[in-house]
Design a protein around this motif. Structure first.
Motif, PDB file in Angstrom:
ATOM      1  N   ARG A   1       0.813  -1.214   0.000  1.00  0.00           N
ATOM      2  CA  ARG A   1       0.000   0.000   0.000  1.00  0.00           C
ATOM      3  C   ARG A   1       0.851   1.270   0.000  1.00  0.00           C
ATOM      4  N   SER A   2       2.155   1.133   0.029  1.00  0.00           N
ATOM      5  CA  SER A   2       3.028   2.304   0.064  1.00  0.00           C
ATOM      6  C   SER A   2       2.931   3.070  -1.248  1.00  0.00           C
ATOM      7  N   ASN A   3       2.900   4.399  -1.157  1.00  0.00           N
ATOM      8  CA  ASN A   3       2.895   5.183  -2.386  1.00  0.00           C
ATOM      9  C   ASN A   3       4.319   5.487  -2.833  1.00  0.00           C
ATOM     10  N   ARG A   4       4.444   5.990  -4.036  1.00  0.00           N
ATOM     11  CA  ARG A   4       5.767   6.190  -4.634  1.00  0.00           C
ATOM     12  C   ARG A   4       6.594   7.199  -3.851  1.00  0.00           C
ATOM     13  N   LYS A   5       5.942   8.273  -3.393  1.00  0.00           N
ATOM     14  CA  LYS A   5       6.679   9.301  -2.663  1.00  0.00           C
ATOM     15  C   LYS A   5       7.285   8.738  -1.381  1.00  0.00           C
TER      16      LYS A   5
END
Length: 285
Positions: free
Chosen positions: A57-61
């Motif tokens: 679920r981690s976003n790219r940023k």
């Protein structure tokens, strides 16, 4: 991150180091004919596969923040993993671990240089006495390459632990470990290809087991060294030596002699003394 006492941080490091011994023991079962770079690549690959479900679920940023520090730690970690395989397959488990535990002593001057931490006379005394115990256990008659390899491992452990404070604090432990392993894969794959050995996937399960144990240790290090100054808790790293003596005896029939036991006491007793001193200081504050 919730506040944590010095005693709690040291307790976590003690648990982590005891767990890490089993990773070392699995590496030692491989024997000296193992394709070292292949095995290190397998360890990083399985670590990434283990961690991905916790980070999907981690976003790219989030994952790109602090990438240069993750990459630096990844390549230091890679160097340590390579030299660890060499040293563990050439030395008794307890002896190799004794040299690994020079890391807390190495952390004291490095912390002074990198972060200008103030070194108390208690932490210096505990570190020096602990290192004296390491020397007693080694009983060096001549400096062998395996001892040098183990010292390189100690230096990489010290450097990695100190660099934890450079990492973004909003990243979870799982994200931190994922990035450390993921950014090191290109180099480890390149080394495995350069090694030129036929690909042998039979050590993959051993690599996965070793990765699992070392990930628990590395995660505990991230939590502990984010929560407390390294010079106050680094001596807790010595505790894993007791586990190394026990596992070496049960798993590999490596019976410690009286000199080894004396050296172990020289390592553990200053640790207990330092924990008591820091607890008293915390109560006074």
């Amino acid at each position: 991150m919730p506040s944590m006492s010095v005693g709690m941080a040291m307790g976590l490091l003690i648990v982590g180091n005891l767990i890490a011994v089993f990773s070392d023991a699995l590496i030692k079962t491989l024997g000296q004919d193992i394709a070292v770079f292949q095995f290190v690549f397998f360890r990083q690959l399985t670590a990434v596969l283990i961690l991905l479900p916790f980070c999907y679920r981690s976003n790219r940023k989030e994952l790109l923040d602090g990438l240069k520090w993750h990459a630096l730690r990844a390549h230091i970690w890679l160097m340590g993993a390579i030299f660890m395989v060499f040293s563990l397959n050439a030395m008794p488990l307890a002896t190799a671990n004794a040299i690994f535990y020079a890391a807390p002593l190495l952390m004291l001057p490095l912390a002074l240089l990198l972060y200008r931490e103030k070194l108390s006379r208690y932490s210096i005394a505990a570190g020096v006495l602990g290192f004296a115990g390491v020397i007693v256990i080694i009983r060096p008659t001549e400096f062998e390459w395996s001892a040098l390899a183990a010292l390189v491992v100690a230096l990489t452990i010290a450097g990695n632990n100190l660099l934890i404070r450079k990492l973004p604090k909003h990243q979870s432990v799982a994200q931190t470990l994922l990035l450390t392993n993921l950014t090191g894969i290109p180099a480890s794959l390149g080394l495995a290809l350069w090694e030129g050995r036929d690909w042998d996937w039979s050590p993959l399960l051993t690599a996965a087991g070793s990765s699992s144990f070392i990930l628990v240790y590395a995660g505990i290090c991230v939590v502990a060294y984010r929560a407390a100054e390294s010079n106050k808790i680094a001596s807790a790293e010595y505790s894993g030596l007791l586990g190394a003596v026990a596992v070496g005896l049960v798993w590999f029939g490596e019976t410690p002699d009286m000199i080894t036991l004396v050296g172990t006491a020289m390592i553990i007793l200053p640790l207990l003394w330092l924990a008591k001193i820091e607890k008293q200081k915390t109560i006074k504050d």
